[in-house]
Design an enzyme around this catalytic site. Structure first.
Site, PDB file in Angstrom:
ATOM      1  N   ASP A  57       0.837  -1.196   0.000  1.00 47.99           N
ATOM      2  CA  ASP A  57       0.000   0.000   0.000  1.00 47.99           C
ATOM      3  C   ASP A  57       0.873   1.247   0.000  1.00 47.99           C
ATOM      4  O   ASP A  57       1.571   1.522   0.979  1.00 47.99           O
ATOM      5  CB  ASP A  57      -0.895   0.010   1.250  1.00 47.99           C
ATOM      6  CG  ASP A  57      -1.782   1.251   1.292  1.00 47.99           C
ATOM      7  OD1 ASP A  57      -2.844   1.213   0.658  1.00 47.99           O
ATOM      8  OD2 ASP A  57      -1.395   2.252   1.926  1.00 47.99           O
ATOM      9  N   TYR A  62       3.060   9.890  -0.486  1.00 47.52           N
ATOM     10  CA  TYR A  62       4.152   9.322   0.321  1.00 47.52           C
ATOM     11  C   TYR A  62       5.513   9.600  -0.332  1.00 47.52           C
ATOM     12  O   TYR A  62       6.552   9.450   0.314  1.00 47.52           O
ATOM     13  CB  TYR A  62       3.994   7.809   0.519  1.00 47.52           C
ATOM     14  CG  TYR A  62       2.728   7.362   1.234  1.00 47.52           C
ATOM     15  CD1 TYR A  62       1.877   8.270   1.857  1.00 47.52           C
ATOM     16  CD2 TYR A  62       2.383   6.016   1.285  1.00 47.52           C
ATOM     17  CE1 TYR A  62       0.710   7.858   2.489  1.00 47.52           C
ATOM     18  CE2 TYR A  62       1.220   5.593   1.925  1.00 47.52           C
ATOM     19  CZ  TYR A  62       0.386   6.521   2.518  1.00 47.52           C
ATOM     20  OH  TYR A  62      -0.763   6.090   3.142  1.00 47.52           O
ATOM     21  N   LYS A  91      -2.826   5.940  -4.284  1.00 44.07           N
ATOM     22  CA  LYS A  91      -3.946   6.857  -3.993  1.00 44.07           C
ATOM     23  C   LYS A  91      -3.696   8.203  -4.653  1.00 44.07           C
ATOM     24  O   LYS A  91      -2.547   8.670  -4.668  1.00 44.07           O
ATOM     25  CB  LYS A  91      -4.078   7.064  -2.471  1.00 44.07           C
ATOM     26  CG  LYS A  91      -3.987   5.777  -1.673  1.00 44.07           C
ATOM     27  CD  LYS A  91      -4.085   5.980  -0.174  1.00 44.07           C
ATOM     28  CE  LYS A  91      -3.705   4.705   0.563  1.00 44.07           C
ATOM     29  NZ  LYS A  91      -2.287   4.617   0.952  1.00 44.07           N
ATOM     30  N   HIS A 124      -7.672   9.565  -1.839  1.00 46.89           N
ATOM     31  CA  HIS A 124      -7.006   9.539  -0.535  1.00 46.89           C
ATOM     32  C   HIS A 124      -7.834  10.186   0.578  1.00 46.89           C
ATOM     33  O   HIS A 124      -7.927   9.648   1.681  1.00 46.89           O
ATOM     34  CB  HIS A 124      -5.637  10.232  -0.654  1.00 46.89           C
ATOM     35  CG  HIS A 124      -4.623   9.741   0.321  1.00 46.89           C
ATOM     36  ND1 HIS A 124      -3.284   9.669   0.034  1.00 46.89           N
ATOM     37  CD2 HIS A 124      -4.742   9.305   1.594  1.00 46.89           C
ATOM     38  CE1 HIS A 124      -2.633   9.207   1.093  1.00 46.89           C
ATOM     39  NE2 HIS A 124      -3.491   8.985   2.047  1.00 46.89           N
TER      40      HIS A 124
HETATM   41  P1  NAD Z   1       0.841   1.283  11.895  1.00 47.03           P
HETATM   42  O1  NAD Z   1      -0.293   1.279  12.827  1.00 47.03           O
HETATM   43  O2  NAD Z   1       0.973   0.215  10.887  1.00 47.03           O
HETATM   44  O3  NAD Z   1       2.128   1.359  12.813  1.00 47.03           O
HETATM   45  C1  NAD Z   1       3.411   1.343  12.269  1.00 47.03           C
HETATM   46  C2  NAD Z   1       4.442   1.424  13.378  1.00 47.03           C
HETATM   47  O4  NAD Z   1       4.221   0.379  14.326  1.00 47.03           O
HETATM   48  C3  NAD Z   1       5.840   1.164  12.805  1.00 47.03           C
HETATM   49  O5  NAD Z   1       6.456   2.370  12.493  1.00 47.03           O
HETATM   50  C4  NAD Z   1       6.538   0.452  13.921  1.00 47.03           C
HETATM   51  O6  NAD Z   1       7.118   1.412  14.751  1.00 47.03           O
HETATM   52  C5  NAD Z   1       5.436  -0.216  14.670  1.00 47.03           C
HETATM   53  N1  NAD Z   1       5.351  -1.674  14.431  1.00 47.03           N
HETATM   54  C6  NAD Z   1       4.965  -2.319  13.304  1.00 47.03           C
HETATM   55  N2  NAD Z   1       4.939  -3.641  13.498  1.00 47.03           N
HETATM   56  C7  NAD Z   1       5.346  -3.837  14.776  1.00 47.03           C
HETATM   57  C8  NAD Z   1       5.512  -4.984  15.584  1.00 47.03           C
HETATM   58  N3  NAD Z   1       5.259  -6.211  15.121  1.00 47.03           N
HETATM   59  N4  NAD Z   1       5.935  -4.815  16.855  1.00 47.03           N
HETATM   60  C9  NAD Z   1       6.193  -3.575  17.358  1.00 47.03           C
HETATM   61  N5  NAD Z   1       6.033  -2.452  16.645  1.00 47.03           N
HETATM   62  C10 NAD Z   1       5.613  -2.583  15.373  1.00 47.03           C
HETATM   63  O7  NAD Z   1       0.891   2.745  11.227  1.00 47.03           O
HETATM   64  P2  NAD Z   1       0.850   3.411   9.809  1.00 47.03           P
HETATM   65  O8  NAD Z   1       2.117   3.228   9.077  1.00 47.03           O
HETATM   66  O9  NAD Z   1       0.366   4.783  10.039  1.00 47.03           O
HETATM   67  O10 NAD Z   1      -0.322   2.639   9.016  1.00 47.03           O
HETATM   68  C11 NAD Z   1      -0.089   1.514   8.195  1.00 47.03           C
HETATM   69  C12 NAD Z   1      -0.244   1.856   6.725  1.00 47.03           C
HETATM   70  O11 NAD Z   1      -1.536   2.389   6.463  1.00 47.03           O
HETATM   71  C13 NAD Z   1       0.682   2.977   6.260  1.00 47.03           C
HETATM   72  O12 NAD Z   1       2.013   2.565   6.129  1.00 47.03           O
HETATM   73  C14 NAD Z   1       0.007   3.378   4.981  1.00 47.03           C
HETATM   74  O13 NAD Z   1       0.310   2.453   3.947  1.00 47.03           O
HETATM   75  C15 NAD Z   1      -1.454   3.298   5.372  1.00 47.03           C
HETATM   76  N6  NAD Z   1      -1.988   4.612   5.806  1.00 47.03           N
HETATM   77  C16 NAD Z   1      -2.970   5.169   5.063  1.00 47.03           C
HETATM   78  C17 NAD Z   1      -3.513   6.400   5.422  1.00 47.03           C
HETATM   79  C18 NAD Z   1      -4.604   6.993   4.600  1.00 47.03           C
HETATM   80  O14 NAD Z   1      -4.954   8.169   4.808  1.00 47.03           O
HETATM   81  N7  NAD Z   1      -5.189   6.251   3.685  1.00 47.03           N
HETATM   82  C19 NAD Z   1      -3.034   7.081   6.552  1.00 47.03           C
HETATM   83  C20 NAD Z   1      -2.031   6.494   7.305  1.00 47.03           C
HETATM   84  C21 NAD Z   1      -1.532   5.253   6.933  1.00 47.03           C
END
Ligand code: NAD
Length: 288
Positions: A57, A62, A91, A124
């Site tokens: 994704d 980004y 997106k 988005h």
């Molecule tokens: P997330 O909730 O996936 O958290 C990511 C963080 O959690 C990482 O940086 C890491 O520090 C930690 N983490 C991941 N796996 C772990 C584990 N097994 N143990 C301990 N810590 C761990 O946060 P995110 O990146 O904001 O969301 C995931 C994805 O969603 C994004 O990368 C993106 O692709 C998407 N996203 C979309 C939107 C949107 O507006 N559509 C907004 C934000 C994110």
């Protein structure tokens, strides 16, 4: 094991959720928000694909579509895979919402990724007065076979209702912030009724849930990590999840969620953590 809406819960990383388009969507993908272009990103994409992930994704905003594309190009031959085995999402950013602007933005994303189609293209954010014309562009891309599936992101129920009024094709996916502190019950029910798959962004609340006592208790009970308990809760709700990590061990850990079941009582206890608390912007009050 059934999801809370009565479908079969995904049994493995190879299982697929069928979208309204008939497109097969993996239940788990790798998120790459806030991962800069470079070796870290390429390595994360390659690790994920090697470990069995098939969904990535990204988004124009980004600024890392080129790096994602490079990771994909390197991973395919190394793993004996064809492009059609992957599910790539991007997106359209707010500045490019509009019929011609969105068509052009799609081409630009493809060019950066080095791909000739996407599996899923999303609006988005629901920028008022702009998302309907952008949706016309997504419908055109879908009708002409340029993209396999189309959807939206950060749409609340009222945005979906508004969009549906003149849509010829309904969104197949709505990607929203979703985690145990923001369980989105009303939106989840609405999307189920309209055959729209809910996809969880920030499923781990960007790390903000790991000290939650109930999740720690359940992690001990099921001999799993807290991240695995949360991601399994997504699957059992029929919600597609896209946790982000650039660390191979965590990318692996986040995919090991297909071989245990949370009891319905424990699902409800996690649901009970809801506080309508967001880590990201509120789709009803954003100014970008
Ligand atoms: P997330 O909730 O996936 O958290 C990511 C963080 O959690 C990482 O940086 C890491 O520090 C930690 N983490 C991941 N796996 C772990 C584990 N097994 N143990 C301990 N810590 C761990 O946060 P995110 O990146 O904001 O969301 C995931 C994805 O969603 C994004 O990368 C993106 O692709 C998407 N996203 C979309 C939107 C949107 O507006 N559509 C907004 C934000 C994110």
């Amino acid at each position: 094991m059934k999801t809370t809406s009565g479908q079969k819960t995904a049994l493995s990383l190879n299982d697929r959720i069928t979208l309204a388009s008939g497109t097969a969507m993996p239940p788990l993908g790798l998120g790459v928000f806030q991962v800069e272009e470079g070796d870290n990103l390429t390595a994360a994409v390659k690790s994920a694909i090697r470990l069995g992930y098939r969904s990535i994704d990204t988004a124009a905003v980004y600024g890392n579509e080129s790096g994602v594309g490079q990771g994909i190009r390197e991973a395919l031959p190394e793993n004996g895979l064809g492009r059609e085995e992957l599910f790539i999402t991007s997106k359209v950013w707010n500045a490019d919402l509009g019929y011609t602007e969105t068509l052009a933005a799609y081409e630009q994303s493809l060019q950066k990724l080095g791909l000739d189609y996407l599996d899923l293209y999303l609006i988005h954010w629901p920028v008022a007065g702009k998302y309907k014309s952008a949706w016309k562009a997504l419908e055109e891309l879908y009708r002409t076979g340029r993209v396999k599936a189309i959807g939206v992101s950060n749409f609340q129920t009222h945005h979906l209702e508004e969009l549906i009024q003149d849509a010829e094709i309904l969104p197949m996916v709505n990607q929203v912030e979703f985690h145990p502190f923001l369980t989105q019950k009303k939106l989840l029910d609405f999307t189920r009724e309209h055959n729209i798959v809910l996809q969880a962004w920030s499923p781990l609340m960007q790390g903000g849930l790991f000290e939650e006592p109930l999740l720690l208790e359940l992690a001990a009970k099921y001999s799993r990590t807290t991240a695995q308990i949360i991601l399994r809760w997504d699957l059992q709700h029929g919600v597609v999840t896209i946790p982000k990590s650039v660390h191979e061990a965590r990318i692996a850990e986040n995919s090991q969620i297909f071989d245990f079941d949370l009891s319905s009582t424990d699902m409800e206890r996690i649901d009970g953590l809801n506080q309508n608390r967001r880590v990201g912007p509120d789709p009803d009050h954003f100014d970008f």
